[in-house]
Design an enzyme around this catalytic site. Structure first.
Site, PDB file in Angstrom:
ATOM      1  N   TYR A 223      -4.830 -71.143  11.563  1.00 58.82           N
ATOM      2  CA  TYR A 223      -5.669 -71.094  12.763  1.00 58.82           C
ATOM      3  C   TYR A 223      -5.319 -72.174  13.770  1.00 58.82           C
ATOM      4  O   TYR A 223      -5.814 -72.146  14.897  1.00 58.82           O
ATOM      5  CB  TYR A 223      -7.148 -71.232  12.385  1.00 58.82           C
TER       6      TYR A 223
ATOM      7  N   LYS B  68      -3.924 -71.633  -3.189  1.00 54.10           N
ATOM      8  CA  LYS B  68      -2.825 -70.796  -3.658  1.00 54.10           C
ATOM      9  C   LYS B  68      -1.620 -71.712  -3.850  1.00 54.10           C
ATOM     10  O   LYS B  68      -0.506 -71.409  -3.400  1.00 54.10           O
ATOM     11  CB  LYS B  68      -2.570 -69.682  -2.616  1.00 54.10           C
TER      12      LYS B  68
ATOM     13  N   ASP C  81      -6.420 -65.348  -5.263  1.00 50.38           N
ATOM     14  CA  ASP C  81      -6.423 -63.965  -5.773  1.00 50.38           C
ATOM     15  C   ASP C  81      -7.399 -63.825  -6.950  1.00 50.38           C
ATOM     16  O   ASP C  81      -8.205 -62.899  -7.013  1.00 50.38           O
ATOM     17  CB  ASP C  81      -4.995 -63.492  -6.145  1.00 50.38           C
TER      18      ASP C  81
ATOM     19  N   ASP D 263     -11.922 -67.430   5.154  1.00 48.53           N
ATOM     20  CA  ASP D 263     -12.244 -66.292   6.018  1.00 48.53           C
ATOM     21  C   ASP D 263     -12.311 -65.011   5.189  1.00 48.53           C
ATOM     22  O   ASP D 263     -13.271 -64.236   5.268  1.00 48.53           O
ATOM     23  CB  ASP D 263     -11.167 -66.166   7.111  1.00 48.53           C
TER      24      ASP D 263
ATOM     25  N   ASP E 224     -15.926 -62.651   3.577  1.00 47.19           N
ATOM     26  CA  ASP E 224     -16.295 -61.256   3.889  1.00 47.19           C
ATOM     27  C   ASP E 224     -16.579 -60.514   2.581  1.00 47.19           C
ATOM     28  O   ASP E 224     -17.533 -59.738   2.484  1.00 47.19           O
ATOM     29  CB  ASP E 224     -15.186 -60.531   4.672  1.00 47.19           C
TER      30      ASP E 224
HETATM   31  C1  IPM Z   1     -14.954 -65.353  11.176  1.00 44.02           C
HETATM   32  C2  IPM Z   1     -14.147 -64.393  12.012  1.00 44.02           C
HETATM   33  C3  IPM Z   1     -13.179 -65.173  12.895  1.00 44.02           C
HETATM   34  C4  IPM Z   1     -12.268 -65.960  11.967  1.00 44.02           C
HETATM   35  C5  IPM Z   1     -12.375 -64.294  13.885  1.00 44.02           C
HETATM   36  C6  IPM Z   1     -13.292 -63.528  14.815  1.00 44.02           C
HETATM   37  C7  IPM Z   1     -11.357 -65.088  14.658  1.00 44.02           C
HETATM   38  O1  IPM Z   1     -13.510 -63.486  11.206  1.00 44.02           O
HETATM   39  O2  IPM Z   1     -15.703 -66.161  11.748  1.00 44.02           O
HETATM   40  O3  IPM Z   1     -14.862 -65.293   9.956  1.00 44.02           O
HETATM   41  O4  IPM Z   1     -11.233 -65.432  11.494  1.00 44.02           O
HETATM   42  O5  IPM Z   1     -12.574 -67.115  11.704  1.00 44.02           O
HETATM   43 MG    MG Z   2     -13.986 -63.623   9.162  1.00 44.78          MG
END
Ligand code: IPM
Ligand code: MG
Length: 358
Positions: free
Chosen positions: A138, A190, A222, A246, A250
């Site tokens: 990032y 990793k 993983d 990230d 999710d």
């Molecule tokens: C998050 C999102 C962001 C990230 C995107 C929108 C750039 O997925 O906040 O997790 O990857 O950090």
């Molecule tokens: Mg995200």
């Protein structure tokens, strides 16, 4: 005199404005119940504003936002604007510009029926991910060579600094101690393939020696995704790099009931910090009044906790948990049959009923 908190609000794109409106209603109600003042100031940044004015996030506005006590963000991202442009110009600008080095993502299941995993209970899904938030891929060190030709080369650096790694690991050890749950911190990396992550391995060991009361665990990313599904109870506090965090969060959001409830704090301890739902702008649901505002309401909950309003934060958490357990709020998607505002109403109603102990 009662305390006043100045909150910079960036509703943003898609469903952002709709869910933020409900978050602010809850904030206002909590302030009245707890006897503090919340003063929101709205900023228009996002796709609509960009398309109208060509402005992303001007320096003057950035400075003004910096002067607030906290920031509440809805969502950024719009199909009419090139992918990544506003995400970098607004989200990354705030994360990097304000040096918000911790991305804190609690993973807590409030009612068993919301978990897609078979037979998992709220006791078994209760951990927190500390994602590094200012480095890694990032950092934006990327480039193209011979772009558009058959010989094209594209690179992007995974950048880790000792200072950046150490401060986030230290934050995570402190958090594991504060949570006082299993007193366990799991490093997710990793290092077996990304050899630069040896820096994480060494820093984790070194800092960990200062926390003899915290058990150190390790999992490769993983394997961590596998454990997250198979045995989520194995996690208490997790620390990981930006990109792995990230992805992992999710997945983790799904086992706590979905993106409809997952919130996060972008934090620099002691400084102005930013709170947001994890879900994006969901353009296909925008403007219909069906988006679920719970994740944003939980972002407000995290913001209050950060600001030191522990009772207010506890009230929101209990109110939301009660709604979910009672199934008054039957699902966390946009298919609950309730409008965005009706869910806001339910939370306000439920707030009146909770008993706080903090
Ligand atoms: C998050 C999102 C962001 C990230 C995107 C929108 C750039 O997925 O906040 O997790 O990857 O950090
Ligand atoms: Mg995200």
């Amino acid at each position: 005199m009662s305390k006043t908190y100045n909150v910079a609000v960036i509703p943003g794109d898609g469903i952002g404005p709709e869910v933020v409106e409900q978050g602010l209603r809850v904030l206002e109600r909590i302030a009245a119940l707890e006897g503090f003042t919340a003063r929101p100031t709205r900023f228009p940044f996002g796709a609509e504003h960009y398309l109208k004015t060509q402005e992303v996030l001007p320096d003057a506005a950035f400075e003004e936002i910096k002067g607030h006590d906290a920031i509440l963000l809805g969502a950024i991202g719009d199909p009419r604007v090139q992918v990544g442009f506003l995400e970098f110009g607004i989200i990354a600008r705030l994360r990097f510009g304000l040096d918000l080095y911790v991305n804190l993502r609690p993973v807590k299941l409030y009612a068993a029926h919301l978990c897609p995993l078979k037979d998992k209970t709220p006791e078994q899904v209760d951990f927190v991910v500390v994602r590094e938030n200012t480095e890694d891929a990032y950092a934006g060190m990327y480039g193209f060579f011979k772009k558009g030709t058959p010989d094209e080369i594209a690179t992007q650096e995974m950048l880790f600094t000792r200072k950046g790694t150490e401060r986030v690991i230290r934050y995570a050890f402190e958090l594991a101690r504060r949570r006082g749950k299993d007193r366990k911190l799991t490093l997710v990396d990793k290092a077996n393939a990304v050899r630069a992550m040896d820096l994480w391995t060494r820093t984790f060991e070194e800092v960990g020696r200062e926390y003899p009361d915290i058990t150190r665990e390790h999992a490769y990313i993983d394997a961590a995704t596998m454990w997250c599904v198979k045995n989520p109870e194995w996690f208490d506090t997790v620390v990981t790099s930006n990109m792995f965090g990230d992805i992992l969060t999710d997945l983790a959001a799904m086992i706590q009931g979905g993106l409809g409830i997952a919130a996060s704090g972008n934090i620099h301890p002691g400084r102005v910090s930013l709170f947001e739902p994890i879900h994006g702008s969901a353009p296909k649901h925008a403007g219909k009044g069906v988006a679920n505002p719970i994740a944003t309401i939980m972002a407000v909950q995290m913001m209050l906790d950060y600001l030191g309003e522990a009772r207010g934060a506890q009230r929101i958490e209990e109110a939301v948990a009660g709604l979910l357990r009672s199934r008054k709020l039957p699902s966390l998607g946009s298919d609950s049959g309730l409008s965005t505002r009706q869910v806001g109403d339910l939370v306000l109603e439920s707030l009146e009923q909770v008993k706080v102990t903090a």
